[in-house]
Write a protein that holds these residues in place. Structure first.
Motif: not given
Length: 263
Positions: A160-161, A165-168, A219-220, A240-246
């Protein structure tokens, strides 16, 4: 630019030679032996998503197939499959599994940006966590459009975008805060090796339309709350992936003639 991209492809090839060591033995055989097709890190069943439809009798190309477990599933469902990947090591694993467990289908060593197959040869092009993240979208989408027949489908899964964006910058696991700008995520060169592409949704739609595709669905994919963390890919945790699409699973149809990558 061509020389720089060639260098990135060489780095990616070396990286996947190392990654392949994780997929030899029981891990690879377990994927090949699954009775049905699933998608992504959390094994979302194809029967739940229904993005492929009936593949029986279709000519299918899997781009960036890795060890080709998706191609094995598709072949068992009656498709005539050709699987292509950049990595000789991953294809060696695929050939070994063909001999040990079957089924057999053609394997081609090729970069998804330069596919050595005839135009208009396939009804369906599939890529599960392969071409979309590791290949230049202006190049591999042009190739996907070229090899598809009019009315053919393109189905691809990628990170997912938001996860990109969230990986350091030093890689690791996605955080709960933005680590880079959206424009910077389009083309990322990781310090640990490997170059990836994470276009925005607007970029994907623009590029798909440019190469003659009509978007049917996005599909997210989220993690089920009780799922374990993935044993190999540490890009996201289940929490993390249960809150936002992975992951994002795109479905598009080739509706018009393909244009050149610079057209």
């Amino acid at each position: 630019m061509e020389g720089e991209r060639a260098d990135e492809i060489a780095v990616n090839r070396e990286l996947w030679a190392l990654v392949n060591e994780r997929y030899t033995g029981p891990a690879a055989e377990a994927l090949w032996s699954r009775p049905e097709m699933v998608w992504g890190l959390y094994d979302v069943p194809e029967r739940q998503l229904g993005v492929l439809g009936d593949v029986d009798g279709l000519d299918v190309l899997e781009l960036a197939c890795g060890t080709a477990y998706c191609s094995a599933w598709l072949t068992r469902s009656g498709a005539r499959v050709v699987a292509a990947d950049l990595s000789a090591e991953q294809l060696r694993t695929a050939r070994d599994l063909q001999r040990r467990t079957g089924p057999a289908f053609p394997l081609v060593q090729a970069d998804a940006e330069h596919v050595p197959l005839a135009s208009g040869s396939f009804d369906l092009v599939v890529s599960e966590h392969g071409a979309a993240a590791w290949c230049d979208p202006e190049r591999w989408l042009a190739e996907a459009a070229r090899v598809l027949r009019p009315g053919g489908r393109l189905v691809f899964l990628t990170n997912s975008l938001l996860s990109a964006l969230c990986v350091p910058d030093d890689e690791g696991v996605a955080t709960n805060s933005l680590q880079r700008g959206q424009r910077a995520a389009y083309h990322v060169r990781w310090p640990g090796g490997g170059a990836e592409f994470h276009p925005s949704h607007g970029d994907w739609i623009r590029l798909l339309r440019r190469f003659g595709f009509s978007v049917e669905a996005l599909h997210e994919l989220y993690a089920p709350p009780d799922a374990p963390d993935h044993p190999f890919y540490e890009i996201v945790t289940t929490a993390w992936a249960s809150q936002w699409p992975a992951e994002e699973l795109w479905v598009a149809w080739r509706t018009t003639a393909a244009v050149t990558r610079n057209g």
